[in-house]
Write an enzyme that holds these catalytic residues in place. Structure first.
Site, mmCIF file in Angstrom:
data_model
loop_
_atom_site.group_PDB
_atom_site.id
_atom_site.type_symbol
_atom_site.label_atom_id
_atom_site.label_comp_id
_atom_site.label_asym_id
_atom_site.label_seq_id
_atom_site.Cartn_x
_atom_site.Cartn_y
_atom_site.Cartn_z
ATOM 1 N N ASP A 80 18.608 24.782 -46.229
ATOM 2 C CA ASP A 80 17.831 26.032 -46.138
ATOM 3 C C ASP A 80 17.745 26.808 -47.453
ATOM 4 O OD1 ASP A 80 20.613 26.411 -45.755
ATOM 5 O OD2 ASP A 80 20.277 28.387 -44.876
ATOM 6 N N GLU A 138 22.551 27.229 -43.454
ATOM 7 C CA GLU A 138 23.897 27.556 -43.959
ATOM 8 C C GLU A 138 23.988 29.025 -44.328
ATOM 9 O OE1 GLU A 138 27.178 28.563 -46.077
ATOM 10 O OE2 GLU A 138 25.251 28.580 -47.094
HETATM 11 ZN ZN LIG Z 1 23.965 30.590 -50.860
HETATM 12 ZN ZN LIG Z 2 24.812 27.582 -50.789
#
Ligand SMILES: [Zn+2]
Ligand SMILES: [Zn+2]
Length: 388
Positions: A80, A138
């Site tokens: 991401d 994440e």
């Molecule tokens: Zn980051």
């Molecule tokens: Zn990262």
């Protein structure tokens, strides 16, 4: 230090860099990695790797089964991007307004794809299996948890992950067993007192005075309760309350974050906060509510797997294995490490050897792209060492 890239990785150097630039140009936010995961799935298919899509919403998992029996090793990359407007001059600058790969996850995805391609050709000589985990979300959403819930760790014996790290020079990695990234929690405190005229405090309960006490006393948690040799942080980043200069505020909200490298300290800080607030509630006859939200746990590397990783890395970057440049940042790789043994390491990627010129999460973030070749080489070497 001397770099000896894995020869098979070196052969696809251009492809790895091209992939990274493509992901960089078309970044996608957490749980919206539709284009990225489609490309990943398509590529893995091409390499003859079994693919499972929509694992943990937008995640992709590839499974390569070796010809002989052995342990299953998982390699993980996050995919991401961040809600940042890119401010750089690169030719592959983000075309998605307000979205940017400013943490390096474009590189992580390209590294793991490159490693998967090389490893897929070793199928006949592999004793065991490799799971390639392409994780969504994440950045704050804990995509790892969603993948675990969908069974991504089933039959996995060990797991490894990396992060491009501009705080370390190119040609090095930072790794250690034990904690390597911090737990990051957040909290909100609502103080309800009793308002009144600023010139007549008698009979009121001043929420602002209570807020001031909380801020002061909370600092003693770090300075007096935790071991000074441990790293911990407690920050209050936001205060909201009050109406006017001559009005006693009946309501104040404080927001903040805590960081710790161990579960023990994380719990200690939380417990002390609860106790202090209960005491102040009694002392001032106010209502104080704490909303404490557990974020990512600390990333804690396992001894044996850290040694495996160090051995593999030494073969690629001779004398380049260093102790890590630590920060109080968090990473949801911690969820994987709570379930199976493994190791997370920092891959030195500073583009100009001035660490603070291009920090992670800045709008002109960039990397030394040869770090991608180092990262993929280390993954391939690790699999050769462990499964051949
Ligand atoms: Zn980051
Ligand atoms: Zn990262």
């Amino acid at each position: 230090m001397k770099i000896k890239y894995h020869p098979d990785v070196l052969k696809i150097q251009k492809e790895i860099i091209k992939n990274r630039r493509d992901f960089h140009k078309y970044p996608e936010l957490s749980f919206q990695e539709y284009r990225t995961s489609k490309i990943v799935a398509k590529e893995l298919n091409k390499y003859g790797i079994k693919v499972k899509e929509k694992v943990g919403k937008t995640g992709v998992v590839g499974l390569l089964e070796g010809n002989k029996k052995g342990k299953t090793i998982a390699l993980r990359a996050d995919m991401d991007a961040l809600p940042i407007q890119e401010n750089s001059k690169v030719t592959y600058k983000s075309v998605n307004d307000g979205v940017m790969h400013a943490c390096g996850h474009d590189g992580h995805t390209a590294i793991l794809l490159g490693a998967a391609k090389v490893i897929s050709k070793m199928k006949n000589s592999i004793k065991g299996n490799i799971k390639f985990i392409f994780q969504p979300a994440e950045e704050g959403f804990g995509g790892a948890r969603f993948m675990i819930k969908d069974g991504v760790l089933n039959n996995v014996d060990e797991i490894y992950g990396l992060h491009l790290w501009n705080y370390q020079p190119f040609g090095t990695i930072g790794v250690q067993s034990g904690p390597i990234m911090a737990a990051s929690d957040k909290f909100k405190i609502t103080i309800k007192g009793k308002g009144g005229h600023g010139a007549a405090p008698q009979g009121t309960t001043d929420s602002i005075v209570i807020a001031a006490q909380i801020i002061q006393i909370f600092q003693t948690i770090i300075s007096r309760n935790t071991n000074p040799l441990d790293s911990t942080v407690l920050t209050i980043g936001q205060i909201n309350g009050g109406y006017n200069f001559n009005v006693i505020a009946d309501n104040v909200i404080l927001k903040g974050t805590t960081r710790a490298y161990t579960e023990k300290n994380r719990l200690l800080i939380k417990k002390r906060m609860i106790k202090i607030l209960a005491g102040l509630e009694k002392t001032f006859d106010a209502k104080i509510k704490l909303d404490y939200e557990d974020g990512y746990p600390p990333v804690i590397n396992h001894n044996k797997q850290t040694e495996f990783l160090k051995d593999a890395a030494e073969k690629i970057i001779y004398k380049g294995v260093q102790s890590p440049f630590l920060s109080m940042g968090g990473e949801d790789f911690s969820y994987f490490l709570k379930k199976v043994p493994g190791c997370f390491f920092f891959l030195g990627s500073n583009p100009d050897n001035k660490p603070m010129n291009t920090p992670h999460h800045c709008s002109h973030f960039n990397i030394n792209e040869n770090a991608l070749i180092v990262g993929a080489s280390i993954f391939v070497q690790l699999i050769e060492d462990q499964l051949k």
